[in-house]
Design a protein around this motif. Sequence first.
Motif, PDB file in Angstrom:
ATOM      1  N   VAL A  19     -28.151  25.695 -11.636  1.00 10.31           N
ATOM      2  CA  VAL A  19     -27.520  25.808 -10.310  1.00 10.31           C
ATOM      3  C   VAL A  19     -28.500  26.476  -9.352  1.00 10.31           C
ATOM      4  N   LEU A  20     -29.116  27.551  -9.848  1.00 15.11           N
ATOM      5  CA  LEU A  20     -30.033  28.316  -9.000  1.00 15.11           C
ATOM      6  C   LEU A  20     -31.211  27.449  -8.554  1.00 15.11           C
ATOM      7  N   LYS A  21     -31.655  26.585  -9.451  1.00 15.62           N
ATOM      8  CA  LYS A  21     -32.825  25.752  -9.130  1.00 15.62           C
ATOM      9  C   LYS A  21     -32.528  24.791  -7.990  1.00 15.62           C
ATOM     10  N   LYS A  22     -31.253  24.547  -7.729  1.00 12.31           N
ATOM     11  CA  LYS A  22     -30.907  23.618  -6.631  1.00 12.31           C
ATOM     12  C   LYS A  22     -31.027  24.310  -5.272  1.00 12.31           C
ATOM     13  N   ASN A  23     -31.118  25.630  -5.265  1.00 15.39           N
ATOM     14  CA  ASN A  23     -31.330  26.348  -4.010  1.00 15.39           C
ATOM     15  C   ASN A  23     -32.734  26.031  -3.522  1.00 15.39           C
ATOM     16  N   SER A  24     -32.872  25.697  -2.267  1.00 17.69           N
ATOM     17  CA  SER A  24     -34.193  25.273  -1.755  1.00 17.69           C
ATOM     18  C   SER A  24     -35.229  26.386  -1.859  1.00 17.69           C
ATOM     19  N   GLU A  25     -34.795  27.626  -1.918  1.00 21.92           N
ATOM     20  CA  GLU A  25     -35.734  28.747  -2.044  1.00 21.92           C
ATOM     21  C   GLU A  25     -36.476  28.682  -3.385  1.00 21.92           C
ATOM     22  N   TYR A  26     -35.915  27.989  -4.368  1.00 20.07           N
ATOM     23  CA  TYR A  26     -36.558  27.891  -5.676  1.00 20.07           C
ATOM     24  C   TYR A  26     -37.918  27.208  -5.571  1.00 20.07           C
ATOM     25  N   LYS A  27     -38.049  26.289  -4.624  1.00 18.17           N
ATOM     26  CA  LYS A  27     -39.331  25.594  -4.467  1.00 18.17           C
ATOM     27  C   LYS A  27     -40.414  26.578  -4.040  1.00 18.17           C
ATOM     28  N   ARG A  28     -40.008  27.544  -3.237  1.00 15.68           N
ATOM     29  CA  ARG A  28     -40.962  28.528  -2.746  1.00 15.68           C
ATOM     30  C   ARG A  28     -41.263  29.561  -3.824  1.00 15.68           C
ATOM     31  N   SER A  29     -40.235  29.901  -4.576  1.00 16.30           N
ATOM     32  CA  SER A  29     -40.371  30.992  -5.530  1.00 16.30           C
ATOM     33  C   SER A  29     -39.697  30.592  -6.839  1.00 16.30           C
ATOM     34  N   PRO A  30     -40.387  29.804  -7.664  1.00 12.33           N
ATOM     35  CA  PRO A  30     -39.749  29.269  -8.882  1.00 12.33           C
ATOM     36  C   PRO A  30     -39.637  30.312  -9.983  1.00 12.33           C
ATOM     37  N   THR A  31     -38.829  31.314  -9.744  1.00 11.39           N
ATOM     38  CA  THR A  31     -38.691  32.393 -10.709  1.00 11.39           C
ATOM     39  C   THR A  31     -37.629  32.035 -11.744  1.00 11.39           C
ATOM     40  N   ASN A  32     -37.726  32.602 -12.926  1.00  9.54           N
ATOM     41  CA  ASN A  32     -36.719  32.370 -13.952  1.00  9.54           C
ATOM     42  C   ASN A  32     -36.380  33.687 -14.639  1.00  9.54           C
ATOM     43  N   PRO A  33     -35.297  34.348 -14.207  1.00  6.24           N
ATOM     44  CA  PRO A  33     -34.961  35.661 -14.770  1.00  6.24           C
ATOM     45  C   PRO A  33     -34.606  35.604 -16.253  1.00  6.24           C
ATOM     46  N   ILE A  34     -34.289  34.406 -16.757  1.00  3.07           N
ATOM     47  CA  ILE A  34     -33.954  34.282 -18.185  1.00  3.07           C
ATOM     48  C   ILE A  34     -35.168  34.607 -19.050  1.00  3.07           C
ATOM     49  N   LEU A  35     -36.343  34.351 -18.524  1.00  2.34           N
ATOM     50  CA  LEU A  35     -37.549  34.528 -19.328  1.00  2.34           C
ATOM     51  C   LEU A  35     -38.009  35.987 -19.379  1.00  2.34           C
ATOM     52  N   LEU A  36     -37.385  36.833 -18.590  1.00  2.00           N
ATOM     53  CA  LEU A  36     -37.833  38.221 -18.538  1.00  2.00           C
ATOM     54  C   LEU A  36     -37.167  39.044 -19.643  1.00  2.00           C
ATOM     55  N   PRO A  37     -37.905  39.949 -20.246  1.00  2.00           N
ATOM     56  CA  PRO A  37     -37.303  40.757 -21.309  1.00  2.00           C
ATOM     57  C   PRO A  37     -36.215  41.670 -20.759  1.00  2.00           C
ATOM     58  N   LEU A  38     -35.168  41.848 -21.533  1.00  2.00           N
ATOM     59  CA  LEU A  38     -34.030  42.652 -21.074  1.00  2.00           C
ATOM     60  C   LEU A  38     -34.307  44.115 -21.377  1.00  2.00           C
ATOM     61  N   GLN A  39     -34.703  44.834 -20.354  1.00  2.00           N
ATOM     62  CA  GLN A  39     -35.061  46.233 -20.556  1.00  2.00           C
ATOM     63  C   GLN A  39     -34.349  47.111 -19.543  1.00  2.00           C
ATOM     64  N   GLU A  40     -34.038  48.295 -20.004  1.00  2.00           N
ATOM     65  CA  GLU A  40     -33.312  49.236 -19.140  1.00  2.00           C
ATOM     66  C   GLU A  40     -34.108  49.547 -17.880  1.00  2.00           C
ATOM     67  N   ILE A  41     -35.437  49.628 -18.033  1.00  2.00           N
ATOM     68  CA  ILE A  41     -36.255  49.995 -16.873  1.00  2.00           C
ATOM     69  C   ILE A  41     -36.118  48.962 -15.752  1.00  2.00           C
ATOM     70  N   TYR A  42     -36.019  47.695 -16.126  1.00  2.00           N
ATOM     71  CA  TYR A  42     -35.882  46.666 -15.085  1.00  2.00           C
ATOM     72  C   TYR A  42     -34.482  46.712 -14.472  1.00  2.00           C
ATOM     73  N   LYS A  43     -33.504  46.932 -15.321  1.00  2.00           N
ATOM     74  CA  LYS A  43     -32.133  47.046 -14.814  1.00  2.00           C
ATOM     75  C   LYS A  43     -32.058  48.186 -13.811  1.00  2.00           C
ATOM     76  N   ASP A  44     -32.645  49.335 -14.166  1.00  2.00           N
ATOM     77  CA  ASP A  44     -32.616  50.505 -13.278  1.00  2.00           C
ATOM     78  C   ASP A  44     -33.350  50.220 -11.979  1.00  2.00           C
ATOM     79  N   LYS A  45     -34.472  49.533 -12.082  1.00  2.00           N
ATOM     80  CA  LYS A  45     -35.249  49.236 -10.865  1.00  2.00           C
ATOM     81  C   LYS A  45     -34.484  48.297  -9.951  1.00  2.00           C
TER      82      LYS A  45
END
Lengths: 354, 489
Positions: free
Chosen positions: B73-99
Amino acid sequence: MKLLRASELRVLRRLAINPTINKAGLAKKLGVTRSAITQIWARLEQERDLVIKSSINYPSIGLRRIFGWAETNAQSDSLDNFTKWLDSIPFVHSYTKSSMASKMNYLVKFDAIIPMGAQYTHFTNQLDRFRKRPYSLNIFFDNLKTSRRTLNLGLFDGRRWDFSSTFRFGAAIDAAKDYAQVLPAAKISRPVDLQMTTMLKIVLALALKENYHITAPQVTQLLNQLNLDAPSGRTLRRHLSTLRERIATPYVHIRNIGLTDSVIICIQEEGTSTGLLRVLNAQATTFPSANVSAAENLMLIEIEVPTSGDYLTISEILSQLSGPRTSICTFIAKKAPTKKQLVKIISYLKSSIQ
Amino acid sequence: MTTLKRISQREYDKTQDFGSAANGLSLVHTPYDDFFPSVQDPSAKFYLDAMRIYLGLYCGTLSMEDAQIVMEVLKKNSEYKRSPTNPILLPLQEIYKDKILENLKTLTKFNLLTTESIRSAYSFAFLMDIAPLNEPDHEVITYISRNPIAPVRKIAEDLGLATRTISRTIDRIRESHRLRFNSLMDYSVFGLQTVLVFFTPRLDVEWSAIEEALYTYPLTKVMLKTTMTDLGYLSIVLPSGENGLSELKSNINQLSKTVFDYTSVHFQVGIGTTSNLSLYHLGEWSYPENLELALEEKTIVGPKILWNKGLTPIFTDVDFMVGSQIKLDNRSTPRKISQALDAQEYDVTTRQISLSLKKLKSHELFYPYISFSGMGLSANFCFEIVCNDTWKKKILNILPLLPVTIFNVTSRGIIVWIQVPSAHQVDYYKLFRSFDEYEGVESVLPIMTIMQKSSRSVSELAQYWEFRNNRWVLKPDVPNLVDYVLSEL
């Protein structure tokens, strides 16, 4: 870096808040003996070059301080020739070359203290010459209107600095832009009338620049070195006191506290002010240590950071703040900038004025 | 030959459970929903939704399976073309959650609700802190950097450790240092060509307008523009047949008369990557010795390069899609690949995938490697070096000595991406810039970025292609570059 003791940090923090405070005052504020303060101060002087310096109101002593930078896109002899020329000019107090710049170009930042009149005109004409062929350098310079030095020891625990150019840093600056008009304007250095000879006030002012707490005997020694008549100790003390009160703004100068790298931010605005310079001046305390030099549309901020690793994020954040009329370039300064000795500068000023 | 089948109609469209690209993923709930500011702009919502997905995964309100659907669904947002990020690929860490939470609070506190601010809040949350690697972990990561597809059993045998220890170490480094097992792939066998373009816009052209046009152009894989200089970088992947390349060349030529002030076009002929973990010791990187000598050394072999083999008509679109999954994870299993393709609405069985993998690997289309973060390589540079073949070899010689590099060999020179410690950033910068003083090197152009820019996957670009006669061709309705850019300006 040798770790700072808790007692040393307390003294430094107190000094950073009030650099005019003397040892007796420090002892009282911190609830310790004067001899303890004397010991700590001596250790800081010896191990970390602690000295209280001062920023000077140059127009009051018949001088102008010019600051600026030269930049070029391609590595060429032009910038080298310009640097050699800066080195040859006695009025040029210091210059610093870039190791790496955010625009991937080459820069040198410079600082000069010049008597008003013919020498000033000659110097600025020479700067203009380097803008033209065959040098074709982009040179930005102006007379210093305001300057500010900050040291934020609240970020330092004696071992490491809690500074990183995080999102919050950028957000704080971004948000402050909307309030630029209500931020206090930096105090402009207007000339103050001093009842003393030109040379004497120059010598005293530049001596205070290097050491705010300089004593009358030390000044006498300096005057003798320069073959100038030295007034009595009492008169000197009175003059020093006047100058401290009226044209000198003290600040803490210290080394070996983990601020190993220097990043210089060059900002130029065209046309009417956007308020960005005011915001950056106000936000200078965000950095561990900052030296802000500003004129109407030009600003140089020299910041000292624990590592130049943050240079890129600082550059990116600041670049995002720049608009179509603002140009911002940051660079990592080469270590050991060139600085000329005080005695040499004064000698030359003496021969120029007399 | 097997061809790719779309899942024609699902019994139930799962994506509607979560929201829409336009309205945002408002149906993805997390315990931190109150932290999220309310915005209307879809581009701003994009980054908030990416944070929402991450937080949902972190606290367990979103399963990985659902997250994959939500990502579509997110990939259908036109902003994805500019910034093709994928939060699923990021490790699940408390430090990132806190940030993330801290940055969301900052956005609300300062009332910063523009797309740029929210984008910054997202990017900065994942700027990796440095976490030193201990010696045993260092030993394992060094081994797998040299042997990225070695089975756990083999790693254990060679290092004299238990397989369980190796598995746990790899899992640990995945979490702490974003260790990933990737692959480069040779797309040329499918009739595709990668084209790399460096450019600066003309003074009378607004960067933001070009940026928008180039990000959204259907064939753009990655577009990079730093805020600090006017230099931009564009990577396009397109079918090379039916005059595709000559038309692209002509388009860029036309744009250089109207929109670009400077252009430099490269056609990729080979690609590779190197890492040198022997420089790393207990959290510190040393500067490699004798780099200048290595430039002159004629006996050095240089890194392995995945050269373009050119069109090979035995491969199918199924092979292509399977290969694109191996790119993301070279240790992925047929079942996982099938699930991932299913989320993209492709119906491919595990048996088809197994056969495809066998074929792809036997033709050596992959160049496996590992990627990692958080080991202090915070300075990222790209150098476009236009040079002769002698200098391409010299530069390739020194790349294995550097901490981490990815390089594209092109007909005109070599493009090198390096990740180095900030303590040595000036040294590496000066080294590469000094190359243009030598005969044989025409120019060296540098770009510096905070972090590696993520790119659209080639499988996403495939929606603009058709697979005919064993090769990809452009769909007829895909606009050419010059028409597209000029229409957007």
